[in-house]
Design a protein around this motif. Structure first.
Motif, mmCIF file in Angstrom:
data_model
loop_
_atom_site.group_PDB
_atom_site.id
_atom_site.type_symbol
_atom_site.label_atom_id
_atom_site.label_comp_id
_atom_site.label_asym_id
_atom_site.label_seq_id
_atom_site.Cartn_x
_atom_site.Cartn_y
_atom_site.Cartn_z
ATOM 1 N N GLY A 62 -3.778 12.501 13.078
ATOM 2 C CA GLY A 62 -2.866 11.398 13.351
ATOM 3 C C GLY A 62 -1.648 11.551 12.459
ATOM 4 N N SER A 63 -0.471 11.218 12.948
ATOM 5 C CA SER A 63 0.734 11.389 12.131
ATOM 6 C C SER A 63 1.292 10.031 11.691
ATOM 7 N N VAL A 64 2.023 10.071 10.561
ATOM 8 C CA VAL A 64 2.527 8.844 9.944
ATOM 9 C C VAL A 64 4.010 9.013 9.637
ATOM 10 N N PRO A 65 4.896 8.557 10.555
ATOM 11 C CA PRO A 65 6.332 8.666 10.300
ATOM 12 C C PRO A 65 6.805 7.640 9.258
ATOM 13 N N PHE B 179 1.570 4.224 12.801
ATOM 14 C CA PHE B 179 0.386 5.082 12.682
ATOM 15 C C PHE B 179 0.077 5.591 14.072
ATOM 16 N N LEU B 180 0.217 6.891 14.261
ATOM 17 C CA LEU B 180 0.085 7.459 15.595
ATOM 18 C C LEU B 180 -1.199 8.274 15.691
ATOM 19 N N GLU B 181 -1.921 8.115 16.785
ATOM 20 C CA GLU B 181 -3.123 8.920 17.023
ATOM 21 C C GLU B 181 -2.713 10.376 17.260
ATOM 22 N N LYS B 182 -3.708 11.254 17.304
ATOM 23 C CA LYS B 182 -3.415 12.665 17.577
ATOM 24 C C LYS B 182 -2.634 12.788 18.872
ATOM 25 N N THR B 183 -1.596 13.610 18.841
ATOM 26 C CA THR B 183 -0.758 13.809 20.024
ATOM 27 C C THR B 183 -0.263 15.249 20.035
ATOM 28 N N PRO B 184 -0.064 15.851 21.236
ATOM 29 C CA PRO B 184 0.353 17.264 21.299
ATOM 30 C C PRO B 184 1.706 17.519 20.636
ATOM 31 N N ASN B 185 2.617 16.521 20.681
ATOM 32 C CA ASN B 185 3.951 16.714 20.104
ATOM 33 C C ASN B 185 4.288 15.597 19.119
ATOM 34 N N PRO B 186 3.656 15.597 17.929
ATOM 35 C CA PRO B 186 3.899 14.509 16.987
ATOM 36 C C PRO B 186 5.345 14.510 16.500
ATOM 37 N N PRO B 187 5.881 13.310 16.211
ATOM 38 C CA PRO B 187 7.284 13.209 15.802
ATOM 39 C C PRO B 187 7.517 13.596 14.345
ATOM 40 N N THR B 188 6.461 13.834 13.591
ATOM 41 C CA THR B 188 6.607 14.196 12.187
ATOM 42 C C THR B 188 5.470 15.114 11.784
ATOM 43 N N VAL C 254 0.871 -1.189 0.000
ATOM 44 C CA VAL C 254 0.000 0.000 0.000
ATOM 45 C C VAL C 254 0.902 1.231 0.000
ATOM 46 N N THR C 255 0.562 2.212 -0.826
ATOM 47 C CA THR C 255 1.279 3.486 -0.807
ATOM 48 C C THR C 255 0.304 4.579 -0.409
ATOM 49 N N LEU C 256 0.632 5.288 0.660
ATOM 50 C CA LEU C 256 -0.252 6.313 1.208
ATOM 51 C C LEU C 256 0.245 7.700 0.831
ATOM 52 N N HIS C 257 -0.682 8.546 0.414
ATOM 53 C CA HIS C 257 -0.358 9.958 0.252
ATOM 54 C C HIS C 257 -0.234 10.564 1.647
ATOM 55 N N LEU C 258 0.938 11.065 1.962
ATOM 56 C CA LEU C 258 1.184 11.725 3.253
ATOM 57 C C LEU C 258 1.398 13.204 2.985
ATOM 58 N N GLN C 259 0.619 14.025 3.648
ATOM 59 C CA GLN C 259 0.680 15.469 3.438
ATOM 60 C C GLN C 259 1.453 16.120 4.574
ATOM 61 N N ARG C 260 2.356 17.031 4.211
ATOM 62 C CA ARG C 260 3.042 17.822 5.250
ATOM 63 C C ARG C 260 2.147 18.997 5.625
ATOM 64 N N VAL C 261 1.882 19.155 6.933
ATOM 65 C CA VAL C 261 1.005 20.237 7.390
ATOM 66 C C VAL C 261 1.709 21.030 8.490
ATOM 67 N N PRO C 262 1.352 22.327 8.614
ATOM 68 C CA PRO C 262 2.006 23.169 9.632
ATOM 69 C C PRO C 262 1.699 22.722 11.059
ATOM 70 N N ASP C 263 0.471 22.205 11.293
ATOM 71 C CA ASP C 263 0.089 21.811 12.652
ATOM 72 C C ASP C 263 -0.393 20.354 12.654
ATOM 73 N N PRO C 264 0.554 19.392 12.696
ATOM 74 C CA PRO C 264 0.160 17.982 12.636
ATOM 75 C C PRO C 264 -0.535 17.478 13.896
ATOM 76 N N SER C 265 -0.532 18.265 14.988
ATOM 77 C CA SER C 265 -1.156 17.802 16.239
ATOM 78 C C SER C 265 -2.667 17.639 16.089
ATOM 79 N N ARG C 266 -3.256 18.257 15.046
ATOM 80 C CA ARG C 266 -4.695 18.143 14.814
ATOM 81 C C ARG C 266 -5.063 16.841 14.107
#
Length: 359
Positions: free
Chosen positions: A148-151, A161-170, A134-146
């Motif tokens: 889930g993030s995908v490193p 696959f990380l749920e919403k978090t105040p300090n996402p790693p990516t 599977v290839t996922l389109h991953l978008q870079r956003v200014p505020d990823p805390s809103r």
């Protein structure tokens, strides 16, 4: 792209669009007029431009509306098929539900409420070159805390696959567009709700599957709220968001057939004026979506708002960030501000609502 490898498109349009009520009481969200044509027309133009012809729509809410409008897809240079969900299956379940209609070895899946400028050719090429499941389109956003993030690792493989978090790693988020190898779709459980984010993708990772990230920072917008819907339509009109389905040239406004614009009226900010709609003398309409047959009175001000089919705005009224349902009317001298939603057919009398004390 698809001259070498056949690819099907799957478009998921089963949602009820509750965040966009009252507009979605009369039409499914992907069928709402967006820059003068149903939102889906813009997505179909991107799919066709990528060389894909066979499209399967996964529908549920008001399913018949899609087929009534688009038919077999030939008018759009596509071959459309429709699969109706008897009960909501979530994203993963909806993808599995269309499996029997797929023909190609790969399928690119679109979320029906995302407006995107990502390069589909490049995403498909990344999928094939990487040999990913599977290839996922991953978008870079200014505020990823809103979101889930995908490193991803240095080679582009998805690591978590990380749920919403105040300090996402990516700053990379799941942008709602996926290319699947067809055998992977068959592994999704059939006939029940399945979330791709919470079940399918984490499960594939756990089992050693190759999930790859196509990282992009082009135009991207979830048009699921009134504010975003208005912005997305205006961006299409202004040429900020890509489409080849616009009903006219890009510019500050788009005025459809048989609309009437009074002397001294100003249309700015990517406004769309629907067919047979009337804009009175001296009125100002900015960054708004005005559906067919709506009427805006003289000297009214309409900003960042949506006026449903046949809605009416009285002389000198002010609407900022407002949604009027089909056939709703707002009397002269009213003042409606951010977040107000008037349900279809409701009438507000002259001067009946104001936010200022100057009346």
């Amino acid at each position: 792209m698809t001259s070498e490898v056949e690819v099907d498109a799957v478009v998921l349009v089963g949602g009820q669009g509750t965040r966009l009520r009252p507009l979605t009481l009369s039409a499914p969200k992907p069928m709402l007029p967006t820059a003068g044509t149903p939102y889906l027309s813009h997505l179909f133009s991107r799919i066709r431009a990528a060389g894909i012809r066979h499209v399967v729509l996964g529908t549920s809410y008001r399913a018949e509306v899609f087929e009534e409008y688009f038919g077999d897809g030939s008018a759009h240079g596509l071959e459309l098929e429709y699969v109706v969900e008897d009960e909501p299956l979530d994203t993963g379940g909806a993808i599995r539900n269309v499996y029997d209609r797929l023909r190609a070895d790969h399928a690119i899946v679109f979320n029906g409420d995302i407006l995107s400028g990502a390069d589909l050719h490049a995403q498909l090429r990344t999928h094939l070159d990487s040999g990913a499941d599977v290839t996922l389109h991953l978008q870079r956003v200014p505020d990823p805390s809103r979101f889930g993030s995908v490193p991803t690792d240095s080679g582009g493989r998805v690591t978590a696959f990380l749920e919403k978090t105040p300090n996402p790693p990516t700053d990379q988020i799941n942008a709602g567009c996926y290319v699947f190898r067809r055998p992977v779709i068959e592994t999704i459980p059939a006939g029940r709700r399945v979330s791709v984010e919470r079940e399918t993708f984490p499960g594939l990772l756990e089992n050693g599957a190759h999930l790859h990230g196509f990282v992009d920072s082009s135009y991207w917008l979830d048009v699921g709220t009134p504010e975003a819907f208005v912005r997305g339509s205006a961006d299409l009109v202004r040429g900020v968001a890509p489409t080849s389905a616009l009903a006219g040239p890009t510019g500050d406004s788009l005025v459809l057939d048989a609309a009437s614009i009074g002397a001294g009226a100003k249309l700015t900010g990517g406004t769309t004026i629907g067919e047979r709609a009337v804009v009175g003398q001296g009125a100002t309409v900015s960054g708004s979506v005005v559906f067919d047959d709506a009427v805006i009175g003289p000297d009214a001000v309409v900003e960042n708002s949506v006026l449903g089919r046949g809605a009416q705005v009285g002389a000198g009224a002010v609407l900022r960030g407002v949604v009027l349902g089909d056939g709703a009317s707002v009397g002269a001298g009213c003042e409606l501000l951010d977040g107000v939603r008037i349900w279809p057919g409701v009438a507000v009398p002259d001067g009946g609502i104001r936010f200022s004390s100057d009346a």
